[in-house]
Scaffold this active site. Sequence first.
Site, PDB file in Angstrom:
ATOM      1  N   VAL A  44       2.217   5.139   0.234  1.00  0.00           N
ATOM      2  CA  VAL A  44       2.128   6.436   0.902  1.00  0.00           C
ATOM      3  C   VAL A  44       1.824   7.489  -0.161  1.00  0.00           C
ATOM      4  O   VAL A  44       2.289   7.401  -1.302  1.00  0.00           O
ATOM      5  CB  VAL A  44       3.452   6.750   1.636  1.00  0.00           C
ATOM      6  N   ILE A  49       4.907  -1.161   2.959  1.00  0.00           N
ATOM      7  CA  ILE A  49       4.645   0.258   2.742  1.00  0.00           C
ATOM      8  C   ILE A  49       5.419   0.709   1.510  1.00  0.00           C
ATOM      9  O   ILE A  49       6.650   0.613   1.459  1.00  0.00           O
ATOM     10  CB  ILE A  49       5.069   1.091   3.967  1.00  0.00           C
ATOM     11  N   LYS A  50       4.687   1.199   0.520  1.00  0.00           N
ATOM     12  CA  LYS A  50       5.333   1.671  -0.707  1.00  0.00           C
ATOM     13  C   LYS A  50       5.677   3.153  -0.587  1.00  0.00           C
ATOM     14  O   LYS A  50       4.839   3.971  -0.208  1.00  0.00           O
ATOM     15  CB  LYS A  50       4.413   1.463  -1.921  1.00  0.00           C
ATOM     16  N   LEU A  51       6.907   3.454  -0.944  1.00  0.00           N
ATOM     17  CA  LEU A  51       7.397   4.832  -0.930  1.00  0.00           C
ATOM     18  C   LEU A  51       8.152   5.093  -2.218  1.00  0.00           C
ATOM     19  O   LEU A  51       8.853   4.211  -2.724  1.00  0.00           O
ATOM     20  CB  LEU A  51       8.349   5.047   0.251  1.00  0.00           C
ATOM     21  N   THR A  74       0.856  -1.189   0.000  1.00  0.00           N
ATOM     22  CA  THR A  74       0.000   0.000   0.000  1.00  0.00           C
ATOM     23  C   THR A  74       0.887   1.232   0.000  1.00  0.00           C
ATOM     24  O   THR A  74       1.837   1.321   0.775  1.00  0.00           O
ATOM     25  CB  THR A  74      -0.937   0.010   1.222  1.00  0.00           C
TER      26      THR A  74
END
EC number: 2.2.1.2
Length: 318
Positions: free
Chosen positions: A97, A131-133, A95
């Site tokens: 950010v 967590i995708k950044l 998912t």
Amino acid sequence: MTSKLEQLRAMTTVVADTGDIEAVTRLKPVDCTTNPTIVLKALGTDMFADAFEEAIKWGKAKGGASDAVTEAIADRLAISVGAALAKIVPGRVSTEVDADLSFDTQASLNKARAIIAQYKERGIEKDRILIKLASTWEGIRAAEVLQKEGIDCNLTLLFSKAQAIACAEAKVFLISPFVGRILDWYKKSTGENYTSETDPGVVSVRQIYNFYKVNGIETIVMGASFRNAGEIEALAGCDRLTISPALLDELDAATGDLPRVLSPEKTTPDPLVSLDEKAFRWALNEDAMATEKLSEGIRAFAKDLGTLRGMVAKKLAA
């Protein structure tokens, strides 16, 4: 005859790049990746109509059409998509950010922690989430902190070895070097056509994979953004590959031998190097393709997030 998809599964962890519940159920990937574009598309289907209405009802109870409530609803909807996927796949769901936080380390940290907290409220622990950044300097710094907190990260919009080196130094869990978008840039820039072997996106991922493996870097390499099945076949053996349902179906229907191309045992020397912030920014600046595609990717994801927030605001005002 075994399909090429089954042969690929024997050497690479296959990930679905989609929010399409039906496709994920049918194709049985290990993990799923999402982004603002995928979330927006998923929320336009009947599958998530109830989740959308429920989120709007929640938002109205929180006070209605303020920017803060609109943003919170958009977050809830992205997590609704991720939670639905997490019920199907045995592995992880990525998912993202908010793209408009790509140059703000602290805000990215706050949003990432909030995402993990919301998943936990739904009974989904942090070891099921990535967590995708964006692979900006600020995004990588946020990932470095999150990793120390036990929150695994997927660094996306990665177009260069410099970004990959910085991610390795931050000890991130996984990187998503893009393939197809690199090919797009070179085709537009040079006017040339490329084979799977000369495809600049394929070459980039192979170089990054080699650098990681020859130097004992544990960060997972997950090739992403594919334009055709040939690119995927040219990266067979990569740690993970995240693939659209259309290309997964194409590989599932294809037969013939699929040889392993990438392997930790087949590497060439590539000395370990380190990049501080100045060196990172200079290397990125010197790479016109990476600079342009990173900026373009952030803008595109921010635009789709803005579209979702606009839909939410309109519903709140109704």
